[in-house]
Design an enzyme around this catalytic site. Structure first.
Site, PDB file in Angstrom:
ATOM      1  N   HIS A  57       0.827  -1.207   0.000  1.00 49.95           N
ATOM      2  CA  HIS A  57       0.000   0.000   0.000  1.00 49.95           C
ATOM      3  C   HIS A  57       0.863   1.260   0.000  1.00 49.95           C
ATOM      4  O   HIS A  57       2.015   1.245   0.448  1.00 49.95           O
ATOM      5  CB  HIS A  57      -0.932  -0.005   1.204  1.00 49.95           C
ATOM      6  CG  HIS A  57      -2.036  -1.008   1.093  1.00 49.95           C
ATOM      7  ND1 HIS A  57      -3.048  -1.095   2.009  1.00 49.95           N
ATOM      8  CD2 HIS A  57      -2.292  -1.957   0.160  1.00 49.95           C
ATOM      9  CE1 HIS A  57      -3.884  -2.054   1.658  1.00 49.95           C
ATOM     10  NE2 HIS A  57      -3.439  -2.600   0.543  1.00 49.95           N
TER      11      HIS A  57
ATOM     12  N   GLU B 285       0.701   3.973   1.808  1.00 45.66           N
ATOM     13  CA  GLU B 285       1.107   4.405   3.148  1.00 45.66           C
ATOM     14  C   GLU B 285       2.299   3.584   3.631  1.00 45.66           C
ATOM     15  O   GLU B 285       3.242   4.117   4.226  1.00 45.66           O
ATOM     16  CB  GLU B 285      -0.056   4.248   4.143  1.00 45.66           C
ATOM     17  CG  GLU B 285      -1.334   4.936   3.729  1.00 45.66           C
ATOM     18  CD  GLU B 285      -2.277   4.061   2.915  1.00 45.66           C
ATOM     19  OE1 GLU B 285      -3.498   4.209   3.082  1.00 45.66           O
ATOM     20  OE2 GLU B 285      -1.816   3.222   2.107  1.00 45.66           O
TER      21      GLU B 285
ATOM     22  N   CYS C 208      -6.162   1.505   5.341  1.00 44.61           N
ATOM     23  CA  CYS C 208      -6.752   0.261   5.825  1.00 44.61           C
ATOM     24  C   CYS C 208      -6.242  -0.002   7.248  1.00 44.61           C
ATOM     25  O   CYS C 208      -5.373   0.709   7.752  1.00 44.61           O
ATOM     26  CB  CYS C 208      -6.376  -0.897   4.896  1.00 44.61           C
ATOM     27  SG  CYS C 208      -4.644  -1.408   5.025  1.00 44.61           S
TER      28      CYS C 208
END
Length: 160
Positions: free
Chosen positions: A82, A84, A110
């Protein structure tokens, strides 16, 4: 209109950069970009895609699509990292402290990314679009991380 009137706010500026970073995404389902900032300086960026040296989903196809996995579920069934996570990893790789930083992300993180955000010491998360993960929102609230939605053009919505 004066030049000052045309200048974006800091929030809009960093969110626009996150949107630009998302264009590097190699995910077939969703392009996400992240920017970590401290004292109005960019510390790290990340987009979602496969680890360095591993073929991307745009080359290999999407396992999650093949298995019909719903968004927000079974994160382990993906070859990608991801946005992030990539931003946090890049900061660590280059020895840059992101403690007390702000994460600007095109999507609400998430729950897996949220746990990393909490442990990295990031104080605030600014996002543009939501994400189907109720646990992530609960963890952010429990950790006391400030959460704000940046919709663009100066429109802001603060979530407690």
């Amino acid at each position: 209109m004066t030049p000052t009137d045309r200048r974006p706010s800091w929030d809009d500026y960093f969110m626009e950069i996150a949107l630009l970073v998302a264009k590097r995404s190699t995910c077939l389902r969703r392009s996400v970009g992240a920017v970590i900032v401290k004292s109005r300086r960019i510390l790290a960026t990340g987009y979602n895609g496969a680890p360095t040296g591993i073929p991307h989903c745009i080359e290999k196809g999407c396992l999650r699509e093949e298995l019909n996995v719903a968004s927000g579920e079974r994160h382990e069934l993906c070859r990608g990292i991801h946005a992030e996570q990539n931003a946090i990893i890049q900061a660590a790789y280059h020895g840059v402290s992101i403690r007390n930083g702000i994460l600007y992300c095109t999507n609400l993180p998430c729950s897996i990314c949220t746990k990393m955000i909490i442990n990295s010491g990031i104080d605030e998360v600014c996002y543009r679009e939501g994400y189907a993960d109720d646990l992530a929102a609960a963890l952010i609230e429990e950790a006391g991380i400030r959460l704000r939605r940046i919709q663009g053009s100066g429109d802001k919505e603060t979530t407690p």
